[in-house]
Design a protein around this motif. Structure first.
Motif, short mmCIF file in Angstrom:
data_model
loop_
_atom_site.label_atom_id
_atom_site.label_comp_id
_atom_site.label_asym_id
_atom_site.label_seq_id
_atom_site.Cartn_x
_atom_site.Cartn_y
_atom_site.Cartn_z
N VAL A 1 1.99 -4.95 13.41
CA VAL A 1 2.54 -3.68 12.96
C VAL A 1 2.21 -3.56 11.48
CG1 VAL A 1 4.86 -4.65 12.59
CG2 VAL A 1 4.55 -2.18 12.78
N ALA A 2 1.60 -2.45 11.11
CA ALA A 2 1.20 -2.21 9.72
C ALA A 2 2.02 -1.06 9.16
CB ALA A 2 -0.28 -1.86 9.64
N GLN A 3 2.55 -1.25 7.97
CA GLN A 3 3.16 -0.14 7.27
C GLN A 3 2.04 0.58 6.52
OE1 GLN A 3 6.49 -0.95 4.68
NE2 GLN A 3 6.30 1.04 3.70
N ILE A 4 1.94 1.88 6.73
CA ILE A 4 0.88 2.64 6.09
C ILE A 4 1.47 3.87 5.40
CG2 ILE A 4 -0.96 1.87 7.63
CD1 ILE A 4 -0.64 4.45 9.16
N ASN A 5 0.82 4.29 4.35
CA ASN A 5 1.15 5.53 3.66
C ASN A 5 0.00 6.50 3.82
OD1 ASN A 5 3.66 4.75 2.62
ND2 ASN A 5 2.72 3.79 0.85
N VAL A 6 0.32 7.70 4.24
CA VAL A 6 -0.65 8.77 4.29
C VAL A 6 -0.31 9.71 3.14
CG1 VAL A 6 -1.56 10.70 5.64
CG2 VAL A 6 -0.92 8.57 6.79
#
Length: 146
Positions: free
Chosen positions: A128-133
């Motif tokens: 699981v990756a935390q990503i910011n768009v």
């Protein structure tokens, strides 16, 4: 400015174009538990998180992006599954940043990653990756309807 729905559709387009991925979904974490019987693996799941919103003309939405799979054979190594699912996360992020639907005003950054080992219908492995768009230049009067 892209709507939330349009941003999710970009992730879905990436997952659909990604040959290994068999299924994509978006929603709350309880979707994984309640629908685990019907999931086709490899599976990409996008979960919205608390987001900073608007700051300095930049909109930021934060997500968890799950890349999950089950070993194909009883003797297939979970290490191989985790290795593949990690690479698939990078594939999806590169699609958003450089693929056919990329937008010079939108960027996707991988903040951190955590390995996953869960017992849903079968033993599921992945990341699981935390990503910011982020999207630049969305906070202005030109976007005001009327």
């Amino acid at each position: 400015m892209k709507t939330y729905k349009q941003i999710v559709e970009i992730f879905e387009a990436a997952a659909t174009a990604h040959i290994p991925t068999k299924m994509f979904a978006e929603g709350a974490i309880d979707y994984l538990d309640s629908n685990s019987q019907n999931i086709k693996y490899p599976f990409m799941f996008l979960r919205p998180l608390v987001s900073p919103g608007l700051a300095n003309q930049t909109r930021t939405l934060t997500f968890e992006l799950y890349s999950l799979d089950v070993p194909k054979l009883s003797d297939q190594s979970p290490l191989l599954v985790k290795s593949n699912t990690e690479l698939w996360l990078y594939d999806i992020i590169s699609y958003l940043n450089y693929g056919p639907t990329s937008d010079k005003n939108i960027a996707c950054d991988l903040v951190n990653m955590t390995p996953v080992n869960e017992a849903f219908n079968d033993r599921v492995y992945g990341w699981v990756a935390q990503i910011n768009v982020t999207e630049d230049g969305v906070y202005n009067y030109c976007n005001f309807p009327g």
